[in-house]
Design a protein around this motif. Structure first.
Motif, PDB file in Angstrom:
ATOM      1  N   THR A 102       7.435   5.953  -4.705  1.00 55.58           N
ATOM      2  CA  THR A 102       8.247   5.204  -3.734  1.00 55.58           C
ATOM      3  C   THR A 102       7.608   3.834  -3.564  1.00 55.58           C
ATOM      4  OG1 THR A 102       6.940   6.104  -1.895  1.00 55.58           O
ATOM      5  CG2 THR A 102       8.975   7.265  -2.470  1.00 55.58           C
ATOM      6  N   LYS A 103       8.321   2.950  -2.855  1.00 56.05           N
ATOM      7  CA  LYS A 103       7.782   1.614  -2.642  1.00 56.05           C
ATOM      8  C   LYS A 103       6.696   1.670  -1.575  1.00 56.05           C
ATOM      9  CE  LYS A 103      11.935  -0.945  -3.961  1.00 56.05           C
ATOM     10  NZ  LYS A 103      12.994  -1.864  -3.502  1.00 56.05           N
ATOM     11  N   GLY A 104       5.709   0.828  -1.717  1.00 52.43           N
ATOM     12  CA  GLY A 104       4.648   0.770  -0.717  1.00 52.43           C
ATOM     13  C   GLY A 104       5.073  -0.061   0.483  1.00 52.43           C
ATOM     14  N   PHE A 111       0.854  -1.185   0.000  1.00 53.73           N
ATOM     15  CA  PHE A 111       0.000   0.000   0.000  1.00 53.73           C
ATOM     16  C   PHE A 111       0.886   1.231   0.000  1.00 53.73           C
ATOM     17  CE2 PHE A 111      -2.834  -3.243   1.462  1.00 53.73           C
ATOM     18  CZ  PHE A 111      -4.117  -2.836   1.092  1.00 53.73           C
ATOM     19  N   LEU A 112       0.455   2.261  -0.745  1.00 60.20           N
ATOM     20  CA  LEU A 112       1.178   3.538  -0.746  1.00 60.20           C
ATOM     21  C   LEU A 112       0.157   4.661  -0.699  1.00 60.20           C
ATOM     22  CD1 LEU A 112       3.854   5.161  -1.076  1.00 60.20           C
ATOM     23  CD2 LEU A 112       3.454   5.097  -3.551  1.00 60.20           C
ATOM     24  N   ARG A 113       0.333   5.569   0.353  1.00 62.30           N
ATOM     25  CA  ARG A 113      -0.576   6.722   0.470  1.00 62.30           C
ATOM     26  C   ARG A 113       0.236   7.986   0.224  1.00 62.30           C
ATOM     27  NH1 ARG A 113      -3.269   9.728   5.190  1.00 62.30           N
ATOM     28  NH2 ARG A 113      -1.816   8.612   6.552  1.00 62.30           N
ATOM     29  N   PHE A 114      -0.256   8.864  -0.648  1.00 61.47           N
ATOM     30  CA  PHE A 114       0.431  10.137  -0.916  1.00 61.47           C
ATOM     31  C   PHE A 114      -0.610  11.184  -1.287  1.00 61.47           C
ATOM     32  CE2 PHE A 114       0.469   7.550  -4.767  1.00 61.47           C
ATOM     33  CZ  PHE A 114      -0.009   8.406  -5.751  1.00 61.47           C
ATOM     34  N   VAL A 173       2.293   9.866 -14.839  1.00 60.52           N
ATOM     35  CA  VAL A 173       3.521   9.693 -14.045  1.00 60.52           C
ATOM     36  C   VAL A 173       3.376   8.422 -13.218  1.00 60.52           C
ATOM     37  CG1 VAL A 173       4.072  12.139 -13.954  1.00 60.52           C
ATOM     38  CG2 VAL A 173       2.564  11.152 -12.211  1.00 60.52           C
ATOM     39  N   ARG A 174       4.525   7.904 -12.714  1.00 58.09           N
ATOM     40  CA  ARG A 174       4.481   6.663 -11.941  1.00 58.09           C
ATOM     41  C   ARG A 174       3.980   6.926 -10.533  1.00 58.09           C
ATOM     42  NH1 ARG A 174       9.694   2.874 -11.817  1.00 58.09           N
ATOM     43  NH2 ARG A 174      10.533   4.694 -10.745  1.00 58.09           N
ATOM     44  N   GLY A 175       3.066   6.088 -10.062  1.00 54.16           N
ATOM     45  CA  GLY A 175       2.516   6.255  -8.720  1.00 54.16           C
ATOM     46  C   GLY A 175       3.303   5.497  -7.676  1.00 54.16           C
ATOM     47  N   MET A 176       3.500   4.199  -7.848  1.00 50.15           N
ATOM     48  CA  MET A 176       4.211   3.352  -6.888  1.00 50.15           C
ATOM     49  C   MET A 176       5.301   2.576  -7.625  1.00 50.15           C
ATOM     50  SD  MET A 176       2.869  -0.029  -4.792  1.00 50.15           S
ATOM     51  CE  MET A 176       1.521   0.698  -3.894  1.00 50.15           C
ATOM     52  N   VAL A 226      -2.284   3.868   6.790  1.00 53.55           N
ATOM     53  CA  VAL A 226      -1.097   3.710   5.935  1.00 53.55           C
ATOM     54  C   VAL A 226      -0.246   4.967   6.062  1.00 53.55           C
ATOM     55  CG1 VAL A 226      -0.277   3.375   3.563  1.00 53.55           C
ATOM     56  CG2 VAL A 226      -2.392   2.258   4.321  1.00 53.55           C
ATOM     57  N   ARG A 227       1.054   4.776   6.305  1.00 54.06           N
ATOM     58  CA  ARG A 227       1.951   5.921   6.498  1.00 54.06           C
ATOM     59  C   ARG A 227       1.961   6.796   5.251  1.00 54.06           C
ATOM     60  NH1 ARG A 227       7.246   6.534   5.234  1.00 54.06           N
ATOM     61  NH2 ARG A 227       7.474   4.319   4.734  1.00 54.06           N
ATOM     62  N   LEU A 228       1.794   8.116   5.469  1.00 50.93           N
ATOM     63  CA  LEU A 228       1.813   9.070   4.359  1.00 50.93           C
ATOM     64  C   LEU A 228       3.236   9.153   3.814  1.00 50.93           C
ATOM     65  CD1 LEU A 228      -0.053  11.073   2.829  1.00 50.93           C
ATOM     66  CD2 LEU A 228       0.795  12.861   4.351  1.00 50.93           C
ATOM     67  N   ALA A 229       3.392   8.886   2.522  1.00 55.46           N
ATOM     68  CA  ALA A 229       4.725   8.874   1.893  1.00 55.46           C
ATOM     69  C   ALA A 229       4.701   9.748   0.639  1.00 55.46           C
ATOM     70  CB  ALA A 229       5.102   7.437   1.555  1.00 55.46           C
ATOM     71  N   LYS A 230       5.749   9.610  -0.129  1.00 58.18           N
ATOM     72  CA  LYS A 230       5.862  10.370  -1.370  1.00 58.18           C
ATOM     73  C   LYS A 230       5.472   9.464  -2.539  1.00 58.18           C
ATOM     74  CE  LYS A 230       7.594  14.371  -0.009  1.00 58.18           C
ATOM     75  NZ  LYS A 230       6.886  15.628  -0.276  1.00 58.18           N
TER      76      LYS A 230
END
Length: 748
Positions: A741-743, A679-682, A697-700, A734-738
């Motif tokens: 990046t990898k989930g 999972f990836l949250r941004f 653009v690439r998301g994860m 889910v930790r807020l990231a950029k």
């Protein structure tokens, strides 16, 4: 021992292809698809008519099976399959396609509504009287050249000696390679009058010829409504003729009326009649008109009769104009007067066609009268020999009795050789030595029967000789004087017009553009419903309010829109299909609805629906697109306000597909979920707003064998829970990231 040397020709492959293709194209143009300007026939038509003539299938004899005609034509002249020959034969017998039919068909030869002819083993045919009299009558007089057939076992005419401009009378159509012909049929009487006018004054203009040829004369009648354009069409040989059907208004009991279509445009022939009926039915179903109560096709062998029953107080003129605009009741006929002239394809003006015809008629008439003159000169020679022989008949009998054989008599008659012949006296021998007959005269004398010496027979011979001399003088005058030959041709054409001419069927006029006032739709807000099976319908707002809970439970997509709006359907293949709300049935909540496939290009077997929204909502919205390979982008909704029924909503890389489309206007965060459980949250603002034609653009960052399965849009402090491995999982955790990046894999 000598070795045989190979002769290898080296050439560029493209050159061979080019030459071969040009040869093929010219073969199709000259020998298959285009008519000859002289007789107006394609090779298959010419060969079929000639074969019928050779088989003796004349207008005054019994019909013969079409299978016999087709088989004989194919075996002798046209080895290209039976269907092309039979199709040509059928068309030449259909009075609704040809200005004048050339074949008299017996049996089922199809109908004006597009029904095909019966198989050739069931149908019969013979030549029409016109074809026999005008197309084939002088073939025995050496008027045209005969050429070997495909295997050089038979001879066939290179062109038929047609004495009318058949290319105008019957028209022509054909598709060759890189070119096509489309010539409308014309009235026989008018065409003959135009030919006569040209023969009297060959400087006449196209405008002058149009005093006689008013315009096309279609067998289906109808009305040509752009009279002013005809001059340019006939001058250049190409253009568009606007055609309308003939509509009559009939009054019924109770003050009601009905529109009756009694003539149709020539272009509506065949299956297009059924299409017209469907178009009218569609206008009724889509509420474009509410004036038509019923539609029925009452056409029969007597003619076309399509009846539209109307409501009371219908504006008939407005409805008629609507039919002209929205259906094929008004249509265009594309004219391209292309024909084979002097062995090459050429687009011809009206005057050029008549010029070629007149030159051809003069040629065949010249050859005809040369043949007739030669026959009369032969008769003259024989008759003069017989008359001369009657004067010295006693001497000739004496020569016959004194001779040993026919050759001895012949030599005496022709050369005056008396050797070996026994004469009664020297005086007879001297007289015999002075005889000078021609070879032909001598043969005629030897073949003469004794009864020809009767006084009355001699008188008949002298009368016949006088008639022959008159004919010789007449034929020489025709051949030596242009005016005499022109008079013969004109007299012949007058006879053809008198016997075969008929009244014009198509009216020619200038009509104003059909204008109708479309009833403005009353704009109202409705509720759009679509269930999980793709059945959709519109219901009014009150019905929605009354059944709100059931509506949301039973349907996948529910939203309000205007009845003037368009519904946009986005699919996983990157396509967007649009449907006009007005085309979707407005009904009751419990009505079944209409499948989305029926009203759009959407194909449920090839694509999967991801998002549905009205254009009115999209104009002020932004959509998030996410693909299986983790490409993301935002697109302004206004970009999807288009007129086309189907467009590409996004650009996809090879093997990629969309997994998510959603409204992102008020959403602050994006969560991506991969098949491998990452999972990836941004923040939404990290995704660029791009055009719909961009990849994104690439998301994860994904592992090599991983791909995205789901995407979610979250508002600022919204609690959003999903089911993951049969347990609830809050996406807010889910930790807020950029982005890019990898989930992370959740611990559950």
């Amino acid at each position: 021992m000598e070795t045989k040397q190979e002769n290898v020709i080296r050439t560029d492959y493209s050159e061979i292809m080019q030459k071969s293709y040009i040869d093929y194209a010219m073969s199709v143009i000259i020998s298959r698809a285009l008519p000859d300007v002289r007789d107006g026939l394609k090779p298959v038509q010419r060969r079929t008519l000639y074969d019928m003539y050779e088989l003796g299938i004349r207008y005054d004899r019994p019909y013969r099976k079409c299978a016999r005609i087709v088989g004989d034509t194919m075996g002798k002249y046209h080895p290209h399959g039976d269907s092309s020959i039979y199709d040509a034969l059928v068309v030449m017998a259909q009075d609704f396609k040809k200005g004048r039919t050339l074949v008299d068909g017996h049996g089922n030869f199809g109908s004006i509504e597009g029904d095909g002819a019966a198989a050739m083993r069931y149908t019969e045919a013979r030549l029409e009287k016109l074809t026999q009299d005008v197309f084939l009558s002088d073939l025995d007089k050496n008027v045209v050249d005969f050429v070997p057939n495909f295997d050089e076992t038979e001879k066939e005419p290179s062109v038929l000696p047609v004495r009318i401009p058949n290319i105008l009378v019957n028209g022509a159509d054909g598709i060759a390679v890189g070119m096509a012909t489309s010539i409308p049929p014309h009235n026989l009487g008018e065409v003959i009058d135009a030919v006569k006018a040209y023969m009297k004054d060959n400087t006449i203009s196209v405008k002058g010829l149009m005093r006689y040829i008013k315009g096309p004369d279609f067998p289906t009648g109808g009305i040509v409504v752009n009279k002013d354009d005809l001059h340019k069409i006939y001058e250049t040989g190409s253009g568009k003729i606007r055609l309308r059907g003939k509509v009559e208004v009939e009054k019924l009991k109770g003050g009601r009326k009905q529109l009756v279509i009694t003539e149709i445009p020539y272009t509506m022939l065949g299956a297009n009649i059924g299409k017209f009926l469907n178009d009218v039915a569609s206008l009724i179903e889509t509420k474009k008109t509410t004036d038509i109560v019923d539609i029925s096709n009452q056409s029969s062998k007597e003619g076309i009769r399509i009846v539209l029953e109307l409501k009371k107080d219908t504006d008939v003129e407005n409805l008629t104009n609507m039919l002209y605009k929205k259906t094929r009741l008004e249509d265009t006929f594309g004219v391209n007067m292309l024909a084979v002239a002097d062995g090459r394809p050429e687009t011809l003006s009206l005057k050029q066609i008549i010029e070629y015809h007149v030159d051809f008629v003069f040629e065949i008439t010249t050859r005809k009268y040369h043949t007739l003159l030669d026959k009369e000169l032969e008769k003259q020679e024989v008759q003069e020999g017989l008359i001369k022989a009657c004067d010295v008949i006693d001497l000739i009998i004496e020569i016959l009795r004194g001779s040993k054989n026919r050759e001895q008599v012949k030599k005496c008659l022709v050369e005056g050789i008396t050797e070996g012949i026994k004469f009664k006296s020297k005086a007879s021998e001297k007289a015999a030595a002075k005889l000078i007959f021609t070879e032909r005269q001598a043969n005629a004398i030897l073949d003469m029967r004794l009864y020809k010496l009767i006084g009355l027979e001699i008188e008949a011979l002298q009368a016949e000789h006088e008639e022959t001399m008159k004919n010789i003088a007449l034929y020489k005058d025709i051949l030596d004087n242009y005016d005499s030959m022109a008079a013969v041709i004109i007299k012949d054409m007058d006879a053809i017009k008198k016997e075969y001419g008929r009244k014009r069927r198509t009216a020619i006029e200038n009509a104003e553009e059909a204008v109708y006032e479309e009833k403005k739709m009353e704009e109202m807000e409705v509720c759009f419903l679509m269930d999980r099976f793709g059945y959709m319908k519109l219901i009014d707002k009150n019905a929605y309010e009354r059944n709100k809970e059931a509506v949301h439970n039973e349907n996948k997509y529910v939203f309000n829109c205007m009845n003037t709006d368009k519904i946009c359907i986005f699919t996983d293949t990157g396509k967007m299909h649009t449907i006009k709300a007005v085309d979707i049935p407005l009904g009751r909540f419990r009505d079944k609805g209409t499948p989305v496939d029926n009203l759009s290009n959407y194909d449920s077997s090839q694509e999967r629906m991801l998002y549905v929204a009205p254009v009115g909502q999209l104009r002020s919205d932004r959509l998030l697109f996410v693909t299986k390979t983790s490409m993301c982008k935002l697109v302004e909704g206004a970009e999807f306000d288009v007129a086309k029924r189907t467009i590409a909503s996004t650009k996809l890389a090879d093997e990629d597909e969309l997994i998510f489309i959603g409204s992102a206007s008020e959403m602050e965060q994006i969560v991506l979920q991969s098949h491998g459980g990452c999972f990836l949250r941004f923040l939404t603002q990290e995704v660029s707003t791009m055009k719909k034609t961009a990849l994104g653009v690439r998301g994860m960052k994904l592992a090599d064998d991983d791909y995205l399965e789901h995407a979610y849009l979250l508002a600022g402090h919204q609690e959003y829970t999903i089911s993951y491995h049969d347990k609830e999982y809050a996406l807010n955790k889910v930790r807020l990231a950029k982005r890019d990046t990898k989930g992370i894999k959740p611990r559950i």
